[in-house]
Design a protein around this motif. Structure first.
Motif, mmCIF file in Angstrom:
data_model
loop_
_atom_site.group_PDB
_atom_site.id
_atom_site.type_symbol
_atom_site.label_atom_id
_atom_site.label_comp_id
_atom_site.label_asym_id
_atom_site.label_seq_id
_atom_site.Cartn_x
_atom_site.Cartn_y
_atom_site.Cartn_z
ATOM 1 N N VAL A 48 0.845 -1.190 0.000
ATOM 2 C CA VAL A 48 0.000 0.000 0.000
ATOM 3 C C VAL A 48 0.883 1.243 0.000
ATOM 4 O O VAL A 48 2.028 1.207 0.459
ATOM 5 N N HIS A 49 0.332 2.334 -0.521
ATOM 6 C CA HIS A 49 1.104 3.579 -0.613
ATOM 7 C C HIS A 49 0.893 4.503 0.577
ATOM 8 O O HIS A 49 1.840 5.160 1.028
ATOM 9 N N ASP A 50 -0.330 4.582 1.075
ATOM 10 C CA ASP A 50 -0.645 5.450 2.208
ATOM 11 C C ASP A 50 -1.536 4.702 3.189
ATOM 12 O O ASP A 50 -2.398 3.908 2.780
ATOM 13 N N VAL A 51 -1.326 4.973 4.476
ATOM 14 C CA VAL A 51 -2.188 4.457 5.535
ATOM 15 C C VAL A 51 -2.829 5.645 6.231
ATOM 16 O O VAL A 51 -2.126 6.566 6.661
ATOM 17 N N VAL A 52 -4.149 5.647 6.310
ATOM 18 C CA VAL A 52 -4.874 6.763 6.917
ATOM 19 C C VAL A 52 -5.918 6.221 7.881
ATOM 20 O O VAL A 52 -6.210 5.018 7.896
ATOM 21 N N ALA A 53 -6.474 7.100 8.703
ATOM 22 C CA ALA A 53 -7.598 6.690 9.543
ATOM 23 C C ALA A 53 -8.719 6.178 8.641
ATOM 24 O O ALA A 53 -8.937 6.710 7.549
ATOM 25 N N ARG A 54 -9.420 5.158 9.099
ATOM 26 C CA ARG A 54 -10.451 4.546 8.250
ATOM 27 C C ARG A 54 -11.469 5.573 7.782
ATOM 28 O O ARG A 54 -11.889 5.550 6.623
ATOM 29 N N ASP A 55 -11.857 6.499 8.643
ATOM 30 C CA ASP A 55 -12.878 7.476 8.249
ATOM 31 C C ASP A 55 -12.314 8.578 7.345
ATOM 32 O O ASP A 55 -13.051 9.427 6.858
ATOM 33 N N ALA A 56 -10.987 8.554 7.093
ATOM 34 C CA ALA A 56 -10.371 9.527 6.182
ATOM 35 C C ALA A 56 -10.056 8.913 4.821
ATOM 36 O O ALA A 56 -9.520 9.588 3.945
ATOM 37 N N LEU A 57 -10.416 7.640 4.646
ATOM 38 C CA LEU A 57 -10.031 6.913 3.438
ATOM 39 C C LEU A 57 -10.633 7.530 2.177
ATOM 40 O O LEU A 57 -9.938 7.740 1.182
ATOM 41 N N GLU A 58 -11.914 7.844 2.211
ATOM 42 C CA GLU A 58 -12.559 8.403 1.027
ATOM 43 C C GLU A 58 -11.985 9.771 0.671
ATOM 44 O O GLU A 58 -11.767 10.082 -0.509
ATOM 45 N N ALA A 59 -11.735 10.597 1.689
ATOM 46 C CA ALA A 59 -11.194 11.930 1.432
ATOM 47 C C ALA A 59 -9.800 11.850 0.826
ATOM 48 O O ALA A 59 -9.473 12.585 -0.119
ATOM 49 N N ARG A 60 -8.969 10.937 1.338
ATOM 50 C CA ARG A 60 -7.621 10.794 0.772
ATOM 51 C C ARG A 60 -7.700 10.232 -0.643
ATOM 52 O O ARG A 60 -6.955 10.653 -1.531
ATOM 53 N N GLY A 61 -8.630 9.312 -0.859
ATOM 54 C CA GLY A 61 -8.825 8.786 -2.205
ATOM 55 C C GLY A 61 -9.238 9.865 -3.178
ATOM 56 O O GLY A 61 -8.763 9.900 -4.329
ATOM 57 N N ALA A 62 -10.101 10.785 -2.740
ATOM 58 C CA ALA A 62 -10.548 11.881 -3.597
ATOM 59 C C ALA A 62 -9.377 12.777 -3.982
ATOM 60 O O ALA A 62 -9.305 13.278 -5.117
ATOM 61 N N GLU A 63 -8.426 12.974 -3.063
ATOM 62 C CA GLU A 63 -7.244 13.783 -3.377
ATOM 63 C C GLU A 63 -6.395 13.125 -4.461
ATOM 64 O O GLU A 63 -5.891 13.798 -5.373
ATOM 65 N N VAL A 64 -6.239 11.812 -4.373
ATOM 66 C CA VAL A 64 -5.460 11.095 -5.379
ATOM 67 C C VAL A 64 -6.148 11.168 -6.740
ATOM 68 O O VAL A 64 -5.493 11.404 -7.771
ATOM 69 N N VAL A 65 -7.455 10.987 -6.759
ATOM 70 C CA VAL A 65 -8.204 11.069 -8.014
ATOM 71 C C VAL A 65 -8.064 12.460 -8.630
ATOM 72 O O VAL A 65 -7.848 12.595 -9.841
ATOM 73 N N GLU A 66 -8.154 13.494 -7.824
ATOM 74 C CA GLU A 66 -7.996 14.859 -8.332
ATOM 75 C C GLU A 66 -6.611 15.065 -8.936
ATOM 76 O O GLU A 66 -6.464 15.738 -9.966
ATOM 77 N N ALA A 67 -5.598 14.488 -8.323
ATOM 78 C CA ALA A 67 -4.240 14.601 -8.870
ATOM 79 C C ALA A 67 -4.148 13.916 -10.229
ATOM 80 O O ALA A 67 -3.498 14.424 -11.156
ATOM 81 N N ILE A 68 -4.815 12.779 -10.382
ATOM 82 C CA ILE A 68 -4.822 12.073 -11.670
ATOM 83 C C ILE A 68 -5.549 12.903 -12.723
ATOM 84 O O ILE A 68 -5.073 13.063 -13.855
ATOM 85 N N LEU A 69 -6.700 13.453 -12.356
ATOM 86 C CA LEU A 69 -7.496 14.228 -13.309
ATOM 87 C C LEU A 69 -6.811 15.530 -13.706
ATOM 88 O O LEU A 69 -7.106 16.101 -14.766
ATOM 89 N N ALA A 70 -5.887 16.007 -12.862
ATOM 90 C CA ALA A 70 -5.154 17.236 -13.183
ATOM 91 C C ALA A 70 -4.025 16.990 -14.179
ATOM 92 O O ALA A 70 -3.395 17.930 -14.653
ATOM 93 N N SER A 71 -3.771 15.717 -14.486
ATOM 94 C CA SER A 71 -2.680 15.351 -15.380
ATOM 95 C C SER A 71 -3.211 15.045 -16.779
ATOM 96 O O SER A 71 -4.377 14.676 -16.950
ATOM 97 N N GLY A 72 -2.360 15.196 -17.784
ATOM 98 C CA GLY A 72 -2.761 14.914 -19.154
ATOM 99 C C GLY A 72 -3.125 13.449 -19.328
ATOM 100 O O GLY A 72 -2.304 12.574 -19.033
ATOM 101 N N PRO A 73 -4.333 13.137 -19.791
ATOM 102 C CA PRO A 73 -4.746 11.731 -19.895
ATOM 103 C C PRO A 73 -3.858 10.907 -20.806
ATOM 104 O O PRO A 73 -3.573 9.739 -20.516
ATOM 105 N N GLY A 74 -3.400 11.500 -21.904
ATOM 106 C CA GLY A 74 -2.508 10.767 -22.793
ATOM 107 C C GLY A 74 -1.170 10.482 -22.146
ATOM 108 O O GLY A 74 -0.612 9.386 -22.288
ATOM 109 N N ALA A 75 -0.657 11.468 -21.427
ATOM 110 C CA ALA A 75 0.626 11.296 -20.738
ATOM 111 C C ALA A 75 0.513 10.235 -19.642
ATOM 112 O O ALA A 75 1.445 9.440 -19.444
ATOM 113 N N VAL A 76 -0.613 10.217 -18.942
ATOM 114 C CA VAL A 76 -0.831 9.223 -17.888
ATOM 115 C C VAL A 76 -0.849 7.810 -18.492
ATOM 116 O O VAL A 76 -0.199 6.885 -17.990
#
Length: 267
Positions: A183-211
């Motif tokens: 695993v890459h990150d360990v967070v409090a269980r109730d923070a899992l969705e929020a941390r996941g949303a941050e990772v998704v936002e980072a992916i969406l901020a990147s060029g899809p072709g480059a990704v």
């Protein structure tokens, strides 16, 4: 009941939820086919006007994924060699296709992730887990082996850690999963969705072709880039082991709630 639920939002984020909470999302044929269908839909979207850009994988209920449904495995074991080969191929190709998916896969893990579930995590690009999570590569406990997910596990945690945890079947906690790279990150269980949303936002901020290109090139350097012949041999070994005398004893012991013969104490 739908064993895999798929929803795609307006951003192109596909939420794929394993949906057998009554058995801790243990996989059977229906769930594997549902996962294949989710991958099919994602691949089909890539040539459409509304492509999926990221997949977020979850397990509904208390636990992410409890490995194979051993009642299903026992039923498969009683079938023909051809039926056992088909079951191993269905399982192995689901993990292989998830790893090869052109878009990033983010897994959010709560509670237990056991056996084949660790292969799902190893196939994902980013894995986040709750502090309460526990893991094991436990197939050997039932006289089976994890051959069809070993390439993904070797990529994720390295052969040395595979040789420990896939040989002992011992459980390990979130901190150890983080230390060895499952695993890459360990967070409090109730923070899992929020941390996941941050990772998704980072992916969406990147060029899809480059990704997509970056993922393809990174995979080309990995164990999971093994040719079809190597994969076919792993599938064949996995299938044959399921119908061995040792696996018969291991699965029977589990269903009868007793220790297998090899674990009997001499004292």
């Amino acid at each position: 009941m739908t064993t895999v639920i798929v929803r795609v939002d307006q951003r192109g984020v596909a939420s794929v939820t394993l949906n057998r909470p009554e058995v801790n999302n243990a996989y059977d044929e229906a769930m594997l086919r549902g996962l294949h269908a989710a991958i099919d839909a994602t691949e089909a979207s890539l040539s459409s006007g509304s492509p999926v850009r990221c997949v977020v994988l979850r397990g509904r209920g208390r636990h992410f994924q409890a490995g194979a449904d051993l009642h299903w495995l026992s039923a498969v074991q009683a079938g023909t060699p051809e039926e056992n080969l088909a079951a191993s191929e269905l399982t192995g190709t689901a993990i292989r296709r998830l790893s090869a998916l052109a878009v990033p896969v983010v897994a959010l893990v709560q509670g237990a992730c056991l056996g084949g579930g660790t292969g799902v995590l190893a196939a994902a690009d980013v894995v986040l887990c709750g502090e309460d999570s526990v893991f094991s590569i436990a197939e050997v406990r039932w006289g089976l082996h994890a051959s069809i997910i070993l390439p993904q596990l070797a990529d994720a945690i390295g052969p040395r850690q595979v040789r420990r945890y896939a040989l002992t079947g011992e459980r390990f906690d979130a901190a150890e999963a983080h230390r060895i790279g499952l695993v890459h990150d360990v967070v409090a269980r109730d923070a899992l969705e929020a941390r996941g949303a941050e990772v998704v936002e980072a992916i969406l901020a990147s060029g899809p072709g480059a990704v997509t290109t970056t993922k393809r090139l990174a995979r080309a350097l990995s164990w999971t880039a093994a040719e079809d012949g190597s994969f076919d041999r792993l599938v064949a070994e996995h299938s044959t082991a399921r119908q061995s005398a040792e696996a018969h004893e291991g699965l029977s012991a589990f269903l009868q709630k007793r220790a297998p013969a090899w674990a009997q104490s001499d004292h």
